[in-house]
Design a protein around this motif. Structure first.
Motif, mmCIF file in Angstrom:
data_model
loop_
_atom_site.group_PDB
_atom_site.id
_atom_site.type_symbol
_atom_site.label_atom_id
_atom_site.label_comp_id
_atom_site.label_asym_id
_atom_site.label_seq_id
_atom_site.Cartn_x
_atom_site.Cartn_y
_atom_site.Cartn_z
ATOM 1 N N LYS A 58 5.363 -0.484 15.704
ATOM 2 C CA LYS A 58 6.578 -1.270 15.175
ATOM 3 C C LYS A 58 7.727 -0.316 16.251
ATOM 4 C CE LYS A 58 5.206 -4.058 11.155
ATOM 5 N NZ LYS A 58 4.935 -4.281 9.733
ATOM 6 N N LEU A 59 8.170 0.730 14.977
ATOM 7 C CA LEU A 59 9.073 1.387 15.579
ATOM 8 C C LEU A 59 9.146 1.566 17.244
ATOM 9 C CD1 LEU A 59 9.083 3.997 13.788
ATOM 10 C CD2 LEU A 59 11.292 3.097 13.471
ATOM 11 N N LYS A 60 7.829 1.529 18.328
ATOM 12 C CA LYS A 60 7.932 1.372 19.597
ATOM 13 C C LYS A 60 8.676 -0.151 20.156
ATOM 14 C CE LYS A 60 6.447 2.191 23.767
ATOM 15 N NZ LYS A 60 7.265 3.788 24.729
ATOM 16 N N SER A 61 8.397 -0.725 19.527
ATOM 17 C CA SER A 61 8.345 -2.789 19.442
ATOM 18 C C SER A 61 9.456 -2.769 18.963
ATOM 19 C CB SER A 61 7.281 -3.335 19.696
ATOM 20 O OG SER A 61 7.755 -4.366 19.033
ATOM 21 N N GLN A 62 10.157 -2.013 18.418
ATOM 22 C CA GLN A 62 11.782 -2.381 17.955
ATOM 23 C C GLN A 62 12.351 -1.420 18.434
ATOM 24 O OE1 GLN A 62 11.569 -4.375 13.785
ATOM 25 N NE2 GLN A 62 9.820 -4.686 13.563
ATOM 26 N N LEU A 63 12.124 -0.440 18.426
ATOM 27 C CA LEU A 63 13.608 0.504 18.600
ATOM 28 C C LEU A 63 12.798 1.251 20.105
ATOM 29 C CD1 LEU A 63 14.345 1.276 15.264
ATOM 30 C CD2 LEU A 63 15.666 -0.036 16.835
ATOM 31 N N GLY A 64 12.119 1.398 20.470
ATOM 32 C CA GLY A 64 11.771 1.968 22.187
ATOM 33 C C GLY A 64 11.361 3.466 21.547
ATOM 34 N N ILE A 65 10.834 3.742 20.293
ATOM 35 C CA ILE A 65 10.774 5.340 19.553
ATOM 36 C C ILE A 65 8.904 5.826 20.033
ATOM 37 C CG2 ILE A 65 10.870 6.865 18.366
ATOM 38 C CD1 ILE A 65 12.908 5.117 16.855
ATOM 39 N N ASP A 66 8.844 6.728 21.210
ATOM 40 C CA ASP A 66 7.738 6.644 21.340
ATOM 41 C C ASP A 66 7.026 7.782 19.758
ATOM 42 O OD1 ASP A 66 5.550 8.877 22.199
ATOM 43 O OD2 ASP A 66 6.688 8.698 24.466
ATOM 44 N N PRO A 67 5.962 6.957 19.702
ATOM 45 C CA PRO A 67 5.643 7.334 18.206
ATOM 46 C C PRO A 67 4.999 9.111 18.783
ATOM 47 C CG PRO A 67 4.174 5.971 19.379
ATOM 48 C CD PRO A 67 5.232 6.299 20.431
ATOM 49 N N VAL A 68 5.231 10.141 19.853
ATOM 50 C CA VAL A 68 5.263 11.251 19.379
ATOM 51 C C VAL A 68 6.198 11.540 19.102
ATOM 52 C CG1 VAL A 68 6.303 11.524 21.910
ATOM 53 C CG2 VAL A 68 4.651 13.263 20.917
ATOM 54 N N ASN A 69 7.590 11.587 19.205
ATOM 55 C CA ASN A 69 8.629 11.703 18.485
ATOM 56 C C ASN A 69 8.992 10.950 17.283
ATOM 57 O OD1 ASN A 69 9.415 12.786 20.851
ATOM 58 N ND2 ASN A 69 10.211 10.803 22.028
ATOM 59 N N PHE A 70 8.293 10.640 16.465
ATOM 60 C CA PHE A 70 8.695 10.170 15.039
ATOM 61 C C PHE A 70 7.102 10.721 14.728
ATOM 62 C CE2 PHE A 70 6.178 6.091 12.580
ATOM 63 C CZ PHE A 70 7.095 6.850 11.658
ATOM 64 N N TRP A 71 7.813 11.401 13.172
ATOM 65 C CA TRP A 71 7.080 11.887 12.528
ATOM 66 C C TRP A 71 7.040 11.768 11.609
ATOM 67 C CZ3 TRP A 71 6.866 18.382 13.038
ATOM 68 C CH2 TRP A 71 6.458 18.246 14.569
ATOM 69 N N TRP A 72 6.033 10.961 10.572
ATOM 70 C CA TRP A 72 6.326 10.141 8.594
ATOM 71 C C TRP A 72 5.325 11.126 7.944
ATOM 72 C CZ3 TRP A 72 3.917 5.016 7.102
ATOM 73 C CH2 TRP A 72 4.739 5.197 5.337
ATOM 74 N N THR A 73 6.408 12.032 7.413
ATOM 75 C CA THR A 73 5.648 13.423 6.262
ATOM 76 C C THR A 73 6.409 12.477 4.856
ATOM 77 O OG1 THR A 73 7.606 14.717 5.857
ATOM 78 C CG2 THR A 73 6.383 15.001 7.542
ATOM 79 N N LEU A 74 4.893 13.317 3.419
ATOM 80 C CA LEU A 74 5.332 12.361 2.719
ATOM 81 C C LEU A 74 4.895 13.818 1.552
ATOM 82 C CD1 LEU A 74 4.355 9.426 2.780
ATOM 83 C CD2 LEU A 74 3.021 10.415 4.094
ATOM 84 N N THR A 75 6.019 13.966 0.300
ATOM 85 C CA THR A 75 5.650 14.949 -0.496
ATOM 86 C C THR A 75 5.279 15.144 -1.149
ATOM 87 O OG1 THR A 75 7.015 13.638 -2.007
ATOM 88 C CG2 THR A 75 8.571 14.620 -0.240
ATOM 89 N N HIS A 76 3.935 14.094 -1.145
ATOM 90 C CA HIS A 76 2.935 14.472 -1.747
ATOM 91 C C HIS A 76 2.750 14.545 -3.436
ATOM 92 C CE1 HIS A 76 -1.637 14.844 -1.939
ATOM 93 N NE2 HIS A 76 -1.710 16.637 -2.353
ATOM 94 N N THR A 77 3.719 13.510 -4.290
ATOM 95 C CA THR A 77 3.831 13.767 -5.272
ATOM 96 C C THR A 77 2.810 12.810 -5.241
ATOM 97 O OG1 THR A 77 5.055 12.543 -7.593
ATOM 98 C CG2 THR A 77 5.071 11.607 -4.725
ATOM 99 N N HIS A 78 2.024 13.300 -6.721
ATOM 100 C CA HIS A 78 1.333 12.157 -7.330
ATOM 101 C C HIS A 78 0.879 11.257 -8.266
ATOM 102 C CE1 HIS A 78 -1.646 15.004 -5.479
ATOM 103 N NE2 HIS A 78 -2.412 15.052 -6.418
ATOM 104 N N SER A 79 2.400 11.171 -8.501
ATOM 105 C CA SER A 79 3.513 9.707 -9.314
ATOM 106 C C SER A 79 4.066 9.027 -8.543
ATOM 107 C CB SER A 79 4.273 10.960 -10.402
ATOM 108 O OG SER A 79 3.112 11.205 -11.106
#
Length: 444
Positions: A107-128
């Motif tokens: 979606k980011l690639k289609s809507q905003l032209g962002i190459d996936p190699v330049n998009f990192w989605w990290t999670l804090t790993h909260t269990h709640s």
């Protein structure tokens, strides 16, 4: 220009045409000559993704939330050196499937032209925090936990707010400076306790491997006033236990909120190689008797101290991204899930392979950051850091999905919970370490 034309309406035609042409040139090319569009720029956005109603929580057994202890967020930063635009997102969730990351990246690639190699989605790993998207690989190991459909409406909201947040951050880009440094906190502990028989179980091992370094990146505005912090520290989001039914960012979220209140700027908390690392206070049933608040001093104050010791920033920034696939055998006779078919293959010898996507971000000649969709044991990231030619080498864990625990060969022999939720053989640690180190050292 209009004032000039109105004062001399009878100016010769060719001069008038030249004026119109210049006006059009300035109109179309204003961004190209805007000083804000050159050099290093950055922006940060914080977006609330706390659900309105009750949600199934991810982490521990299946359970539904009854309320909110503290609110959860996307924290988004965009870095732009004039050639490369890099998007980093830290979200207060446990894990997402790589297929969910792929969906958002598309979606980011289609809507905003962002190459996936330049998009990192990290999670804090909260269990709640709530589930987001399909279960992915966990369904392979914990099928009984997923006897329900995920909430598509909530997932859609999380996706939309992430994409809208990235778009907002891009609009807010402004000249910036960047600095890097180290800190240290003793807020974590190895959780692989071992009995006299050598078998591992979830507990505490004060003598076990650990990583207590805080990797810190600071973004300042052009005039030197602070813009945001990016803090990298390995810790499970398990201060609150499975009996807790209140939505919370757990230690990472509480620490981020505390630092933000103290410094007045956003903090992106990026978890590290926390596969075998727990908070030193862990799995409380009741937040009123738990120790969440203590992590404000155990870790939050240490992040603030690291920031205070970081004196130098620079506007001379170069960003370079890269990706690789590390292939390693998966456990014999282990199945797979349909939505992750792009992350496996069978080689000519009939061996099933896991295809691990690894990302790299190099900032100038002294910062190297690598990320993978793994619950990585800290010995592996420690070794990579020790062997890296870059003085600041960070591992951003839980990045772009979750493909299980990845243990060292030695720790696999001790068994324990993490082995049961890992798709990898004892060869995986060496396969990953050698591939990452070779890349960092410039070897093919």
């Amino acid at each position: 220009m209009l004032f000039f034309q109105n004062r001399i309406p009878a100016f010769r035609t060719r001069i008038g045409l030249l004026a119109v042409a210049l006006q059009l040139l300035f109109s179309l090319g204003s961004q190209a000559i805007d000083p804000k569009a050159t050099g290093f720029r950055a922006a940060v956005v914080k977006v609330d993704v706390t659900p309105e109603g009750h949600q199934m929580l991810l982490g521990y057994g299946a359970r539904r939330s009854t309320g909110v202890l503290d609110r959860i967020y996307h924290r988004i930063t965009v870095l732009d050196d004039g050639k490369t635009q890099f998007v980093l997102v830290s979200s207060d969730f446990a894990v997402v499937s790589p297929s969910e990351y792929d969906k958002v990246a598309a979606k980011l690639k289609s809507q905003l032209g962002i190459d996936p190699v330049n998009f990192w989605w990290t999670l804090t790993h909260t269990h709640s925090a709530p589930e987001v998207g399909p279960p992915g690989l966990p369904a392979l190991f914990m099928g009984d936990r997923y006897q329900h459909k995920f909430d598509t409406d909530y997932t859609d909201m999380v996706e939309k707010k992430l994409i809208d947040g990235v778009a907002e951050a891009r609009k807010k880009l402004e000249p910036a400076r960047l600095g890097v440094g180290w800190g240290m906190a003793q807020a974590n502990i190895n959780r692989r306790a071992k009995g006299v028989d050598g078998k591992a179980f979830l507990g505490m091992d004060p003598d076990g491997p650990v990583d207590r370094r805080i990797g810190l990146i600071r973004l300042d505005k052009a005039d030197g006033t602070p813009m945001a912090l990016i803090s990298n520290y390995a810790i499970h989001g398990t201060v609150m236990g499975g009996e807790n039914l209140l939505i919370s960012g757990d230690a990472p979220g509480v620490v981020a909120q505390y630092v933000e209140e103290q410094l007045g700027i956003p903090l992106l908390f990026i978890n590290g190689a926390a596969g075998n690392i727990a908070p030193i206070y862990s799995q409380y049933a009741n937040h009123k008797i738990g120790r969440l608040h203590q992590f404000k001093t155990l870790l939050g104050d240490k992040i603030i101290a690291a920031n205070q010791s970081l004196k130098a920033t620079t506007a001379d920034i170069s960003l370079k991204t890269a990706r690789m696939i590390v292939e390693t055998p998966r456990k014999a006779d282990l199945g797979w899930v349909d939505d992750l078919k792009d992350y496996t293959r069978t080689n000519k010898a009939g061996v099933n392979i896991v295809k691990l996507p690894v990302r790299f971000l190099q900032i100038n000649d002294d910062i190297a950051i690598w990320s993978a969709p793994l619950e990585l044991f800290c010995e592996i990231s420690n070794e990579v850091r020790d062997r890296s030619p870059f003085p600041y080498t960070f591992y951003f864990g839980y990045g772009n999905g979750w493909l299980g625990y990845l243990l060292t060969a030695e720790e696999i022999t001790h068994g324990g919970y993490e082995v049961t939720v890992s798709p990898y053989t004892p060869a995986a640690a060496k396969d990953l370490t050698d591939s990452v180190v070779n890349h960092l050292q410039g070897k093919k």
